[in-house]
Enzyme design. Sequence first.
Site, PDB file in Angstrom:
ATOM      1  N   ASP A  50      29.531 -42.770 -29.779  1.00  0.00           N
ATOM      2  CA  ASP A  50      28.113 -42.342 -29.413  1.00  0.00           C
ATOM      3  C   ASP A  50      28.261 -41.211 -28.090  1.00  0.00           C
ATOM      4  OD1 ASP A  50      24.834 -43.283 -29.293  1.00  0.00           O
ATOM      5  OD2 ASP A  50      25.541 -42.685 -27.436  1.00  0.00           O
ATOM      6  N   TYR A  55      26.428 -34.747 -22.886  1.00  0.00           N
ATOM      7  CA  TYR A  55      27.631 -35.093 -22.090  1.00  0.00           C
ATOM      8  C   TYR A  55      28.645 -34.111 -21.896  1.00  0.00           C
ATOM      9  CZ  TYR A  55      25.367 -39.769 -23.560  1.00  0.00           C
ATOM     10  OH  TYR A  55      24.138 -40.585 -23.688  1.00  0.00           O
ATOM     11  N   LYS A  80      23.113 -36.501 -29.712  1.00  0.00           N
ATOM     12  CA  LYS A  80      21.829 -36.638 -29.426  1.00  0.00           C
ATOM     13  C   LYS A  80      21.437 -34.824 -28.908  1.00  0.00           C
ATOM     14  CE  LYS A  80      22.662 -40.898 -27.442  1.00  0.00           C
ATOM     15  NZ  LYS A  80      24.034 -40.695 -26.813  1.00  0.00           N
ATOM     16  N   HIS A 113      16.815 -37.233 -27.623  1.00  0.00           N
ATOM     17  CA  HIS A 113      17.637 -37.825 -26.446  1.00  0.00           C
ATOM     18  C   HIS A 113      16.483 -38.565 -25.503  1.00  0.00           C
ATOM     19  CE1 HIS A 113      21.442 -37.804 -23.880  1.00  0.00           C
ATOM     20  NE2 HIS A 113      20.750 -38.938 -23.786  1.00  0.00           N
ATOM     21  N   LEU A 195      26.097 -52.914 -20.271  1.00  0.00           N
ATOM     22  CA  LEU A 195      26.543 -53.878 -19.210  1.00  0.00           C
ATOM     23  C   LEU A 195      25.883 -53.269 -18.017  1.00  0.00           C
ATOM     24  CD1 LEU A 195      30.428 -53.098 -20.037  1.00  0.00           C
ATOM     25  CD2 LEU A 195      28.950 -55.042 -20.538  1.00  0.00           C
ATOM     26  N   SER A 236      33.821 -47.097 -21.586  1.00  0.00           N
ATOM     27  CA  SER A 236      35.048 -47.385 -20.578  1.00  0.00           C
ATOM     28  C   SER A 236      35.929 -46.286 -20.356  1.00  0.00           C
ATOM     29  CB  SER A 236      35.753 -48.960 -20.519  1.00  0.00           C
ATOM     30  OG  SER A 236      36.722 -48.923 -19.607  1.00  0.00           O
TER      31      SER A 236
HETATM   32  P1  NDP Z   1      27.783 -49.416 -19.760  1.00  0.00           P
HETATM   33  O1  NDP Z   1      26.825 -50.452 -19.400  1.00  0.00           O
HETATM   34  O2  NDP Z   1      28.492 -49.244 -20.933  1.00  0.00           O
HETATM   35  O3  NDP Z   1      28.810 -49.568 -18.339  1.00  0.00           O
HETATM   36  C1  NDP Z   1      29.875 -48.612 -18.199  1.00  0.00           C
HETATM   37  C2  NDP Z   1      30.590 -48.915 -16.857  1.00  0.00           C
HETATM   38  O4  NDP Z   1      31.033 -50.048 -16.882  1.00  0.00           O
HETATM   39  C3  NDP Z   1      31.569 -47.936 -16.413  1.00  0.00           C
HETATM   40  O5  NDP Z   1      31.471 -48.064 -15.017  1.00  0.00           O
HETATM   41  C4  NDP Z   1      32.946 -48.749 -16.811  1.00  0.00           C
HETATM   42  O6  NDP Z   1      33.827 -48.580 -15.871  1.00  0.00           O
HETATM   43  C5  NDP Z   1      32.472 -50.124 -16.488  1.00  0.00           C
HETATM   44  N1  NDP Z   1      32.985 -51.212 -17.546  1.00  0.00           N
HETATM   45  C6  NDP Z   1      33.136 -51.072 -18.872  1.00  0.00           C
HETATM   46  N2  NDP Z   1      33.890 -51.918 -19.400  1.00  0.00           N
HETATM   47  C7  NDP Z   1      33.832 -52.769 -18.282  1.00  0.00           C
HETATM   48  C8  NDP Z   1      34.503 -54.229 -18.343  1.00  0.00           C
HETATM   49  N3  NDP Z   1      34.998 -54.761 -19.383  1.00  0.00           N
HETATM   50  N4  NDP Z   1      34.447 -54.771 -17.236  1.00  0.00           N
HETATM   51  C9  NDP Z   1      34.086 -54.413 -15.828  1.00  0.00           C
HETATM   52  N5  NDP Z   1      33.478 -53.038 -16.099  1.00  0.00           N
HETATM   53  C10 NDP Z   1      33.299 -52.473 -17.245  1.00  0.00           C
HETATM   54  O7  NDP Z   1      26.901 -47.944 -19.060  1.00  0.00           O
HETATM   55  P2  NDP Z   1      26.860 -46.721 -20.023  1.00  0.00           P
HETATM   56  O8  NDP Z   1      25.671 -45.978 -19.177  1.00  0.00           O
HETATM   57  O9  NDP Z   1      28.367 -45.769 -20.159  1.00  0.00           O
HETATM   58  O10 NDP Z   1      26.306 -46.994 -21.229  1.00  0.00           O
HETATM   59  C11 NDP Z   1      27.197 -47.009 -22.541  1.00  0.00           C
HETATM   60  C12 NDP Z   1      26.801 -45.775 -23.345  1.00  0.00           C
HETATM   61  O11 NDP Z   1      25.287 -45.888 -23.747  1.00  0.00           O
HETATM   62  C13 NDP Z   1      27.205 -44.477 -23.037  1.00  0.00           C
HETATM   63  O12 NDP Z   1      28.306 -44.154 -22.816  1.00  0.00           O
HETATM   64  C14 NDP Z   1      26.094 -43.537 -23.769  1.00  0.00           C
HETATM   65  O13 NDP Z   1      26.733 -43.569 -25.168  1.00  0.00           O
HETATM   66  C15 NDP Z   1      24.947 -44.484 -23.982  1.00  0.00           C
HETATM   67  N6  NDP Z   1      23.778 -44.276 -23.150  1.00  0.00           N
HETATM   68  C16 NDP Z   1      22.650 -43.300 -23.658  1.00  0.00           C
HETATM   69  C17 NDP Z   1      21.661 -43.001 -22.925  1.00  0.00           C
HETATM   70  C18 NDP Z   1      20.656 -42.501 -23.357  1.00  0.00           C
HETATM   71  O14 NDP Z   1      19.730 -41.802 -22.721  1.00  0.00           O
HETATM   72  N7  NDP Z   1      20.364 -42.450 -24.742  1.00  0.00           N
HETATM   73  C19 NDP Z   1      21.816 -43.085 -21.267  1.00  0.00           C
HETATM   74  C20 NDP Z   1      22.910 -44.028 -20.876  1.00  0.00           C
HETATM   75  C21 NDP Z   1      24.053 -44.265 -21.791  1.00  0.00           C
HETATM   76  P3  NDP Z   1      35.095 -47.670 -16.348  1.00  0.00           P
HETATM   77  O15 NDP Z   1      34.795 -46.600 -17.307  1.00  0.00           O
HETATM   78  O16 NDP Z   1      35.725 -47.099 -15.102  1.00  0.00           O
HETATM   79  O17 NDP Z   1      36.019 -48.631 -17.012  1.00  0.00           O
END
Ligand code: NDP
Length: 279
Positions: A50, A55, A80, A113, A195, A236
């Site tokens: 995704d 991005y 998007k 988006h 998360l 992540s």
């Molecule tokens: P997430 O809820 O996926 O959380 C990501 C964060 O959690 C990062 O800081 C990561 O740290 C941490 N993390 C990931 N796995 C773990 C774990 N197992 N234990 C502890 N911490 C963890 O947030 P996102 O906002 O990135 O959402 C996911 C996806 O959703 C995005 O990448 C995007 O594709 C989509 N999205 C879409 C939006 C929209 O408007 N349509 C807006 C926001 C997101 P680290 O990377 O340091 O490991």
Amino acid sequence: MTAQTQNVPEIELNNGVAIPQFGFGVFQIPPEDTAEAVRTALEAGYRHLDTAQLYDNEQGVGQGIRQSGLPREEIFVTTKLANDAQGHDNAITALEGSLQRLGLEQVDLYLIHWPLPHQDKYVRTWQGFEELLHAGKTRAIGVSNFQIAHLERLAEESGTVPAVNQIELHPALQQAELREYHRAHGIVTEAWSPLAQGEVLEEQVLTELAGKFGKTAAQVVLRWHLQIGNVVFPKSKTPDRIRENIDVFDFELSDEDIDAIGRLDAGHRTGFDPDTFRG
Ligand code: NDP
């Protein structure tokens, strides 16, 4: 094919296209690190990526896909439309740009988006999306951050129901009303920030369930999403977490566990409010 790939269920979209229920999100992964993160995810068994024009890492996604050596058709790719590219003609041009950056001839899913209601362009944009679908530039079209009013307007003014609505959704923001609307209208719910960007992982309910199953709180939350029917793509940049997050197919939450997580709903957004966000 890894064991995890086989474990990921597919959901049928309203036009018959199948989407893997579990994927990898690349928001906030720097462009120069994206190819490697994507490669790690594909090696761990993910087959759904995704990304978004916003991005700034579509190029890295394409590189990661090519470096993996996997056949294109085994990977489901979503991108998007950027907020400053709404409108019928702009949308068509913008997908061409995304395809060039990705190095692909077609994406699997293309999303608006944000609705940006103050611009009042999303209906015209959607008409451009319908043309892109018919031209085969994308296998399915959908929206992101749409509220019920925006979905109702598309239903009144167009002939295509979005295949998905990608919305902020996690234990602290469970979106019951929107999920019910999606269910009633054949729209798949995709949960972004599944998360809550890590914000919910200290919740006692989650740490207790993690202890009970010998999993992590993140795995419990991701399992909860899958069991309530959401498509998820946690992000992540950490290889161990990339592997940890997809390792959620060897345990099952009970109805009581799901109810307990249900009680964490606090209507808490970590991101923008779609009714007021201006891009
Ligand atoms: P997430 O809820 O996926 O959380 C990501 C964060 O959690 C990062 O800081 C990561 O740290 C941490 N993390 C990931 N796995 C773990 C774990 N197992 N234990 C502890 N911490 C963890 O947030 P996102 O906002 O990135 O959402 C996911 C996806 O959703 C995005 O990448 C995007 O594709 C989509 N999205 C879409 C939006 C929209 O408007 N349509 C807006 C926001 C997101 P680290 O990377 O340091 O490991």
